[in-house]
Design an enzyme around this catalytic site. Sequence first.
Site, mmCIF file in Angstrom:
data_model
loop_
_atom_site.group_PDB
_atom_site.id
_atom_site.type_symbol
_atom_site.label_atom_id
_atom_site.label_comp_id
_atom_site.label_asym_id
_atom_site.label_seq_id
_atom_site.Cartn_x
_atom_site.Cartn_y
_atom_site.Cartn_z
ATOM 1 N N PRO A 115 17.951 -5.556 -31.066
ATOM 2 C CA PRO A 115 18.159 -6.114 -32.407
ATOM 3 C C PRO A 115 16.968 -6.043 -33.367
ATOM 4 O O PRO A 115 16.396 -7.053 -33.766
ATOM 5 C CB PRO A 115 18.555 -7.559 -32.120
ATOM 6 C CG PRO A 115 17.832 -7.878 -30.857
ATOM 7 C CD PRO A 115 17.850 -6.597 -30.056
ATOM 8 N N CYS A 116 16.641 -4.830 -33.780
ATOM 9 C CA CYS A 116 15.546 -4.660 -34.735
ATOM 10 C C CYS A 116 15.878 -5.286 -36.089
ATOM 11 O O CYS A 116 14.980 -5.581 -36.873
ATOM 12 C CB CYS A 116 15.184 -3.186 -34.882
ATOM 13 S SG CYS A 116 16.556 -2.109 -35.290
ATOM 14 N N HIS A 117 17.159 -5.549 -36.345
ATOM 15 C CA HIS A 117 17.539 -6.204 -37.604
ATOM 16 C C HIS A 117 17.068 -7.655 -37.659
ATOM 17 O O HIS A 117 17.033 -8.241 -38.729
ATOM 18 C CB HIS A 117 19.060 -6.122 -37.815
ATOM 19 C CG HIS A 117 19.862 -6.834 -36.771
ATOM 20 N ND1 HIS A 117 20.163 -6.255 -35.551
ATOM 21 C CD2 HIS A 117 20.413 -8.062 -36.759
ATOM 22 C CE1 HIS A 117 20.888 -7.109 -34.845
ATOM 23 N NE2 HIS A 117 21.043 -8.216 -35.549
#
Length: 160
Positions: A124-126
Amino acid sequence: METYKLEMKTPIGVIEIVGTDEVIQSILFVERDEVYLPDQDVPGVLRQCRDELDAYFRGERMTFTFPTEQIGTTFQLEVWGALQTIPYAETASYRELAERVQRPTAVRAVGATNGRNQLSIVVPCHRVIGSSGKLIGYAGGLWRKEWLLHHEKQVAHSTQ
């Protein structure tokens, strides 16, 4: 080893899933509105990935169970591992992520590595934001980052 591709339509655009018979290697947004690659003749792991992502977008899934593989340096693998420790619907700053991998001065390198993440949503780089709390840097576009964070907060709030 042979690789396969499958695409799926989501509320925020088409996602291309790439993998082998055993693992998912990338999940990336493509900049078009139509799905070109149906799921015919793809391994079960790609269909599982598609189904779990579909459940995520419907607000029915917060974690993923299909096997993944990213190839990178030791540092990149550490950063991508640290990304997976950010809880659903929460955020961490690039600085906090650098501290998690015990490289507090490597904020820019953490940001660059974040941008090279090939497993959107699943890794989850967001969920990584600027130290000021602003949304910065997302390969899929800031509008998608905003949508994903809002979606997760809504889902988390509705399950409490």
